[in-house]
Design a protein around this motif. Structure first.
Motif, short mmCIF file in Angstrom:
data_model
loop_
_atom_site.label_atom_id
_atom_site.label_comp_id
_atom_site.label_asym_id
_atom_site.label_seq_id
_atom_site.Cartn_x
_atom_site.Cartn_y
_atom_site.Cartn_z
N CYS A 141 -36.18 -4.92 -39.85
CA CYS A 141 -37.48 -4.48 -40.46
C CYS A 141 -37.44 -2.90 -40.18
O CYS A 141 -38.02 -2.03 -41.14
N CYS A 142 -36.65 -2.30 -39.45
CA CYS A 142 -36.51 -0.72 -39.16
C CYS A 142 -35.34 -0.38 -40.29
O CYS A 142 -34.07 -0.21 -39.94
N MET A 182 -42.50 -0.15 -37.40
CA MET A 182 -41.61 0.98 -37.33
C MET A 182 -40.47 1.17 -38.41
O MET A 182 -39.37 1.15 -38.09
N THR A 183 -41.08 1.29 -39.72
CA THR A 183 -40.27 1.47 -40.61
C THR A 183 -39.63 2.61 -40.93
O THR A 183 -38.55 2.74 -41.62
N CYS A 184 -39.79 3.53 -40.32
CA CYS A 184 -39.39 4.95 -40.30
C CYS A 184 -38.51 5.32 -39.30
O CYS A 184 -37.94 6.51 -39.23
N LEU A 185 -38.09 4.39 -38.31
CA LEU A 185 -37.48 4.71 -37.02
C LEU A 185 -35.86 4.72 -37.44
O LEU A 185 -35.25 3.75 -38.20
N GLU A 186 -35.25 5.95 -37.29
CA GLU A 186 -33.90 6.29 -37.53
C GLU A 186 -33.11 6.12 -36.24
O GLU A 186 -31.72 5.77 -36.33
N LEU A 187 -33.53 6.40 -35.02
CA LEU A 187 -32.78 6.25 -33.89
C LEU A 187 -33.83 5.48 -32.83
O LEU A 187 -34.82 5.55 -32.52
N LEU A 188 -33.09 4.52 -32.26
CA LEU A 188 -33.72 3.58 -31.09
C LEU A 188 -32.65 3.53 -29.89
O LEU A 188 -31.68 2.88 -30.11
N SER A 189 -33.17 4.21 -28.85
CA SER A 189 -32.28 3.96 -27.64
C SER A 189 -32.87 3.13 -26.59
O SER A 189 -33.96 3.37 -26.07
N LEU A 190 -32.19 2.22 -26.42
CA LEU A 190 -32.52 1.34 -25.20
C LEU A 190 -31.54 1.05 -24.15
O LEU A 190 -31.44 0.07 -23.31
N LEU A 249 -47.76 4.41 -34.49
CA LEU A 249 -46.99 5.45 -34.83
C LEU A 249 -45.89 5.17 -35.71
O LEU A 249 -44.91 4.94 -35.58
N THR A 250 -46.40 4.59 -36.97
CA THR A 250 -45.67 4.31 -38.16
C THR A 250 -44.53 5.26 -38.73
O THR A 250 -43.42 4.90 -39.16
N CYS A 251 -44.75 6.63 -38.44
CA CYS A 251 -43.97 7.59 -39.04
C CYS A 251 -43.07 8.29 -37.71
O CYS A 251 -42.17 9.14 -37.89
N LEU A 252 -42.74 7.27 -36.82
CA LEU A 252 -41.84 7.81 -35.85
C LEU A 252 -40.51 7.69 -35.92
O LEU A 252 -40.33 6.61 -36.69
N THR A 253 -39.86 8.55 -35.73
CA THR A 253 -38.48 8.58 -36.33
C THR A 253 -37.27 8.46 -35.17
O THR A 253 -36.20 7.82 -35.43
N GLU A 254 -37.78 8.76 -33.77
CA GLU A 254 -36.68 8.30 -32.74
C GLU A 254 -37.60 7.93 -31.70
O GLU A 254 -38.66 8.59 -31.24
#
Length: 84
Positions: free
Chosen positions: A64-65, A42-50, A18-23
């Motif tokens: 890389c994000c 995941m170069t398009c990821l704008e938000l990552l919640s862990l 899912l390379t275009c995943l943003t959130e």
């Protein structure tokens, strides 16, 4: 993609397609480690919640994000970054 409260114990590897995943919302699981490999794609990821997991270290491949604007990682056991 919302994957919160799913009792996940590892970072989902199959998300690399899912390379275009943003959130990506992975909070309130039981994740202990974040595998560095999936993050590279995941170069398009704008938000990552862990948040609210059991993570001790974050991989340096987070760099890389390049579009990442929000990293939410509260309520973990973070001590630093892990080379990866």
């Amino acid at each position: 993609m919302l994957l919160e409260m799913n009792s996940l114990t590892t970072f989902p590897h199959n998300l690399t397609r899912l390379t275009c995943l943003t959130e990506l919302w992975l909070g309130h699981n039981h994740i202990r480690t974040v595998d560095p490999e999936p993050l590279v794609a995941m170069t398009c990821l704008e938000l990552l919640s862990l948040s609210c997991n059991e993570i001790e270290e974050l991989p340096t491949t987070l760099s890389c994000c390049t579009e990442l604007q929000q990293l939410i990682c509260a309520a973990n056991r973070l001590t630093g970054f892990k080379e990866g």
